[in-house]
Design a protein around this motif. Structure first.
Motif, PDB file in Angstrom:
ATOM      1  N   PHE A  28       0.849  -1.188   0.000  1.00 61.52           N
ATOM      2  CA  PHE A  28       0.000   0.000   0.000  1.00 61.52           C
ATOM      3  C   PHE A  28       0.884   1.236   0.000  1.00 61.52           C
ATOM      4  O   PHE A  28       1.726   1.414   0.890  1.00 61.52           O
ATOM      5  N   ASP A  29       0.687   2.083  -0.998  1.00 58.66           N
ATOM      6  CA  ASP A  29       1.500   3.287  -1.165  1.00 58.66           C
ATOM      7  C   ASP A  29       0.737   4.537  -0.727  1.00 58.66           C
ATOM      8  O   ASP A  29      -0.494   4.589  -0.809  1.00 58.66           O
ATOM      9  N   ASP A  30       1.500   5.545  -0.298  1.00 56.03           N
ATOM     10  CA  ASP A  30       1.036   6.939  -0.136  1.00 56.03           C
ATOM     11  C   ASP A  30       0.447   7.275   1.219  1.00 56.03           C
ATOM     12  O   ASP A  30       0.211   8.447   1.505  1.00 56.03           O
ATOM     13  N   GLY A 168       3.538 -15.295  -5.618  1.00 58.13           N
ATOM     14  CA  GLY A 168       4.746 -14.482  -5.568  1.00 58.13           C
ATOM     15  C   GLY A 168       4.542 -13.058  -6.041  1.00 58.13           C
ATOM     16  O   GLY A 168       5.468 -12.243  -5.956  1.00 58.13           O
ATOM     17  N   SER A 169       3.353 -12.730  -6.524  1.00 60.60           N
ATOM     18  CA  SER A 169       3.111 -11.372  -7.024  1.00 60.60           C
ATOM     19  C   SER A 169       3.236 -10.328  -5.912  1.00 60.60           C
ATOM     20  O   SER A 169       2.825 -10.554  -4.771  1.00 60.60           O
ATOM     21  N   ILE A 170       3.797  -9.196  -6.284  1.00 61.39           N
ATOM     22  CA  ILE A 170       3.816  -7.994  -5.443  1.00 61.39           C
ATOM     23  C   ILE A 170       2.781  -7.057  -6.039  1.00 61.39           C
ATOM     24  O   ILE A 170       2.935  -6.572  -7.160  1.00 61.39           O
ATOM     25  N   THR A 171       1.710  -6.819  -5.293  1.00 59.07           N
ATOM     26  CA  THR A 171       0.552  -6.078  -5.799  1.00 59.07           C
ATOM     27  C   THR A 171       0.477  -4.704  -5.146  1.00 59.07           C
ATOM     28  O   THR A 171       0.611  -4.585  -3.929  1.00 59.07           O
ATOM     29  N   VAL A 172       0.254  -3.678  -5.963  1.00 59.26           N
ATOM     30  CA  VAL A 172       0.207  -2.306  -5.472  1.00 59.26           C
ATOM     31  C   VAL A 172      -1.232  -1.820  -5.325  1.00 59.26           C
ATOM     32  O   VAL A 172      -1.996  -1.777  -6.289  1.00 59.26           O
ATOM     33  N   PHE A 173      -1.578  -1.445  -4.092  1.00 60.24           N
ATOM     34  CA  PHE A 173      -2.774  -0.673  -3.785  1.00 60.24           C
ATOM     35  C   PHE A 173      -2.312   0.674  -3.218  1.00 60.24           C
ATOM     36  O   PHE A 173      -1.124   0.883  -2.979  1.00 60.24           O
ATOM     37  N   HIS A 174      -3.255   1.573  -2.983  1.00 64.61           N
ATOM     38  CA  HIS A 174      -2.951   2.879  -2.391  1.00 64.61           C
ATOM     39  C   HIS A 174      -3.936   3.183  -1.269  1.00 64.61           C
ATOM     40  O   HIS A 174      -5.152   3.103  -1.493  1.00 64.61           O
ATOM     41  N   ASP A 175      -3.407   3.499  -0.087  1.00 63.61           N
ATOM     42  CA  ASP A 175      -4.281   3.981   0.987  1.00 63.61           C
ATOM     43  C   ASP A 175      -4.268   5.510   0.943  1.00 63.61           C
ATOM     44  O   ASP A 175      -3.676   6.181   1.779  1.00 63.61           O
TER      45      ASP A 175
END
Length: 204
Positions: A28-30, A168-175
């Protein structure tokens, strides 16, 4: 992310090895922010899922109690620079100082032997990536949900994320406020889909 870009930055972490049981690495970014991060934490807890939060230092400074909640619930804090700056538009010295300022705050909450860094927007140069190798593991991704893109319908974000995810995936979400509509729709459904298939969710 195109294969050519991955080859240009071999020191970056793009995905984890496939494993059994299959494991996903949600990031989770941001954040952290009080409007969105608690929803993420509550949703992760429902699925006994752990995740990695790439925090903007200025948000940690303004919302330390939210950052502490992340740590208390067993997740990992990671660096997303202090002011969410692009590696394409700042000098190496400026960028590294911004990273160091963010890291100082994170270390007060959760010291780590080799901290993680995700460049905002994924924008980093080869010289900058090399300069960071001594202090941080630079983490990219192989699944971008596009939750931040208000032109993407939430259902499309979910479908895209599921179709591109593997063990193994690295998944990007944003909070973040910008991602709120799509993230709040996609995250619980994404977790439910892969939990039903026996996946685990771990920190990097």
């Amino acid at each position: 992310m195109p294969a050519l870009v991955r080859r240009l930055f071999p020191g970056c972490l793009w995905q984890m090895p496939a494993s059994h049981p299959p494991t996903l690495y949600l990031t989770f970014d941001d954040g952290p922010i009080p409007e969105e991060t608690p929803f993420v934490l509550d949703t992760l807890a429902r699925f006994n899922a752990q995740a990695t939060f790439f925090c903007v230092g200025d948000n940690v400074r303004r919302h330390p109690s939210v950052a502490r909640q992340i740590v208390e619930q067993g997740h990992r804090l990671a660096n997303h620079t202090f002011y969410h700056i692009s590696g394409w538009s700042h000098s190496n010295a400026h960028y590294l100082q911004d990273v160091a300022e963010c890291q100082a705050l994170l270390d007060e909450l959760q010291p780590q032997a080799r901290p993680l860094l995700r460049p905002p927007y994924g924008r980093i140069t080869l010289p900058l990536a090399r300069a960071l190798e001594a202090s941080h593991q630079v983490v990219m991704w192989d699944v971008l949900t596009y939750d931040y893109d208000r032109g993407f319908a939430a259902e499309k974000c979910l479908r895209h994320a599921i179709q591109n995810t593997r063990s193994g995936s690295i998944t990007v979400f944003h909070d973040s406020l910008k991602a709120s509509r799509n993230m709040r729709y996609v995250l619980p459904r994404y977790l439910a889909h892969f939990a039903e298939q026996g996946y685990q969710f771990a920190t990097l």
